[in-house]
Write an enzyme that holds these catalytic residues in place. Structure first.
Site, PDB file in Angstrom:
ATOM      1  N   GLU A   1       2.284  -9.811  11.383  1.00  0.00           N
ATOM      2  CA  GLU A   1       1.971  -9.384  10.012  1.00  0.00           C
ATOM      3  C   GLU A   1       3.254  -9.127   9.220  1.00  0.00           C
ATOM      4  O   GLU A   1       3.359  -9.487   8.059  1.00  0.00           O
ATOM      5  CB  GLU A   1       1.106  -8.115  10.068  1.00  0.00           C
ATOM      6  CG  GLU A   1       0.581  -7.660   8.719  1.00  0.00           C
ATOM      7  CD  GLU A   1      -0.346  -6.452   8.832  1.00  0.00           C
ATOM      8  OE1 GLU A   1      -0.511  -5.920   9.960  1.00  0.00           O
ATOM      9  OE2 GLU A   1      -0.894  -6.031   7.800  1.00  0.00           O
TER      10      GLU A   1
ATOM     11  N   ASP B   1       0.778  -1.231   0.000  1.00  0.00           N
ATOM     12  CA  ASP B   1       0.000   0.000   0.000  1.00  0.00           C
ATOM     13  C   ASP B   1       0.817   1.293   0.000  1.00  0.00           C
ATOM     14  O   ASP B   1       0.517   2.213  -0.737  1.00  0.00           O
ATOM     15  CB  ASP B   1      -0.921   0.030   1.231  1.00  0.00           C
ATOM     16  CG  ASP B   1      -1.845  -1.178   1.319  1.00  0.00           C
ATOM     17  OD1 ASP B   1      -1.761  -2.083   0.467  1.00  0.00           O
ATOM     18  OD2 ASP B   1      -2.660  -1.215   2.255  1.00  0.00           O
TER      19      ASP B   1
HETATM   20  C1  DGY Z   1      -5.760  -2.071   4.341  1.00  0.00           C
HETATM   21  O1  DGY Z   1      -6.908  -1.772   4.646  1.00  0.00           O
HETATM   22  O2  DGY Z   1      -4.765  -1.747   4.961  1.00  0.00           O
HETATM   23  C2  DGY Z   1      -5.554  -2.940   3.205  1.00  0.00           C
HETATM   24  O3  DGY Z   1      -4.228  -3.150   2.929  1.00  0.00           O
HETATM   25  C3  DGY Z   1      -6.277  -2.452   2.018  1.00  0.00           C
HETATM   26  O4  DGY Z   1      -6.719  -3.567   1.430  1.00  0.00           O
END
Ligand code: DGY
Length: 420
Positions: free
Chosen positions: A388, A158
């Site tokens: 994670e 992201d």
């Molecule tokens: C989040 O919400 O952080 C996800 O990576 C988007 O899918």
């Protein structure tokens, strides 16, 4: 910390919501696209039936045009933003309107290799084929040989430094009230910034207003990046699909897939970037490579695109990062602009990307380095648990915990003897 195969299975069991698995409680309370593919491979190490069901639940979210959304909202949850009401798509079950790295066929080939029920494999093969067709039609309409993303979330990475320039064009204004829930579950220092979030939601608003039609989205997109990571994963998935087509498809399917692989590998070769000694993504609006060193720049190893010189350069770079004291493979190396060892995709190590890179290294004969990447992944998980992601310098476990895909990768590593 001691972790075991039983612990990894327990993580999957705890996140099982009845045929599909959430990445982790609260932070990600729905079914996520590429998470599910890794989770299916994890389940496949001990329960093939459950592994198939994971993929079948994912394709319940597939759209008529072949797109597989990045989130399938099978059941309501109020711990996540943006939920189905923000996306405003018209699918049952409700879904988001963007996609994610297409790991599906890679997982499906793994399940088939283990002897999964052929009739169920065949149905999933058809879904994956339709999905790959969608990728090339909707996301490479100019036939460049690499696919474009219209939202950073589609990369799965992201807040990668590569997106900084292209994302700067996206306004921070939104018609949706931004009510972040992620920073209520995980420290804000480990997540994307507020400015990034407002731009992420601006893109959702823009595409919702365009009715989620792929042609209109392509025209409206203020963010359009040919992504090296997703293109490499898609081509790895195409190779997996080609193998499945021999049993489950037609001769015409095989010819079609082989042609896409040839065009895609030629496209990937154009993404080689001498400045960083890696492959790089390409900004389609600015028409320029985005020369940010990152873990995704190794993913073309999953394909036949790299020649001997490129393989050697990529291997040398990984060895350098290791010699500098970094846990392999940092999402961005410590000397990169914008590096932050704790912030999501700005430095931390992710087990799933490591698994893919190790597969690629093995494909190209770099077995020792593949073993090193696997060993680093195992060490991170054994040191900090099923987190994670991991700090490449301190090795601390970060983000959400009890994380499904980290557990799944541990199961795959354990099976190969890379873990006790
Ligand atoms: C989040 O919400 O952080 C996800 O990576 C988007 O899918």
């Amino acid at each position: 910390m001691t972790v075991s195969v039983a612990d990894a299975r327990a993580v999957l069991a705890a996140n099982d919501r009845g045929g599909y698995t959430v990445p982790t409680a609260k932070l990600y309370p729905f079914q996520w696209n590429w998470d599910s593919a890794f989770v299916a491979m994890g389940f496949a190490t001990f329960d093939l039936d459950r592994a198939l069901t994971e993929l079948e639940r994912l394709v319940q979210g597939q759209w008529a045009d072949g797109m597989i959304p990045h989130i399938v909202f099978h059941a309501p949850a109020d711990t996540y933003f943006p939920g189905p009401e923000v996306w405003g798509t018209h699918h049952a079950p409700p879904t988001s309107g963007i996609t994610q790295p297409p790991v599906l066929a890679i997982a499906l080939a793994d399940l088939a290799r283990r002897g999964a029920d052929p009739a169920r494999v065949r149905a999933l093969y058809r879904a994956a084929l339709a999905n790959h067709r969608w990728w090339w039609q909707a996301r490479d309409p100019e036939h460049r040989g690499f696919v474009a993303l219209l939202h950073p979330w589609e990369s799965g990475r992201d807040n990668a430094p590569s997106w900084e320039g292209p994302l700067a064009r996206v306004p921070e204004t939104t018609t949706t009230e931004v009510r972040r829930r992620d920073t209520g579950h995980v420290d804000a220092s480990m997540r994307p910034s507020d400015s990034e979030y407002r731009r992420f939601i601006h893109l959702v608003d823009t595409y919702r207003a365009a009715g989620w039609d792929p042609v209109r989205l392509w025209q409206a997109a203020p963010f359009k990046v040919g992504d090296v990571g997703v293109t490499a994963i898609l081509l790895g998935a195409e190779a997996a699909l080609l193998g499945l087509a021999a049993t489950h498809g037609t001769d015409a399917d095989q010819a079609e897939i082989a042609a896409r692989i040839a065009a895609g590998e030629a496209g990937l070769r154009r993404l080689w970037c001498d400045a960083i000694g890696q492959y790089a993504s390409h900004d389609l609006i600015g028409e320029a490579l985005l020369p940010a060193p990152c873990s995704a720049g190794f993913l073309p190893l999953l394909t036949g695109a790299p020649g001997a010189a490129e393989v050697a350069a990529l291997a040398a770079l990984l060895r350098r990062w290791k010699a500098e004291g970094q846990l392999l493979v940092p999402s961005a190396p410590r000397d990169a602009p914008g590096f932050d060892s704790a912030r999501y995709w700005r430095g931390p190590v992710w087990a799933v990307v490591n698994w893919l890179i190790a597969e690629g290294l093995r494909r190209h004969g770099e077995t020792e380095l593949a073993t090193q990447v696997r060993a680093d992944t195992r060490a991170a998980i054994e040191g900090a648990g099923f987190c994670e992601y991991f700090d490449p310098l301190s090795r601390a476990g970060l983000g959400g915990d009890g994380f499904s895909w980290t557990a799944a990768i541990y199961l795959l590593l354990a099976e190969e003897g890379a873990a006790p």
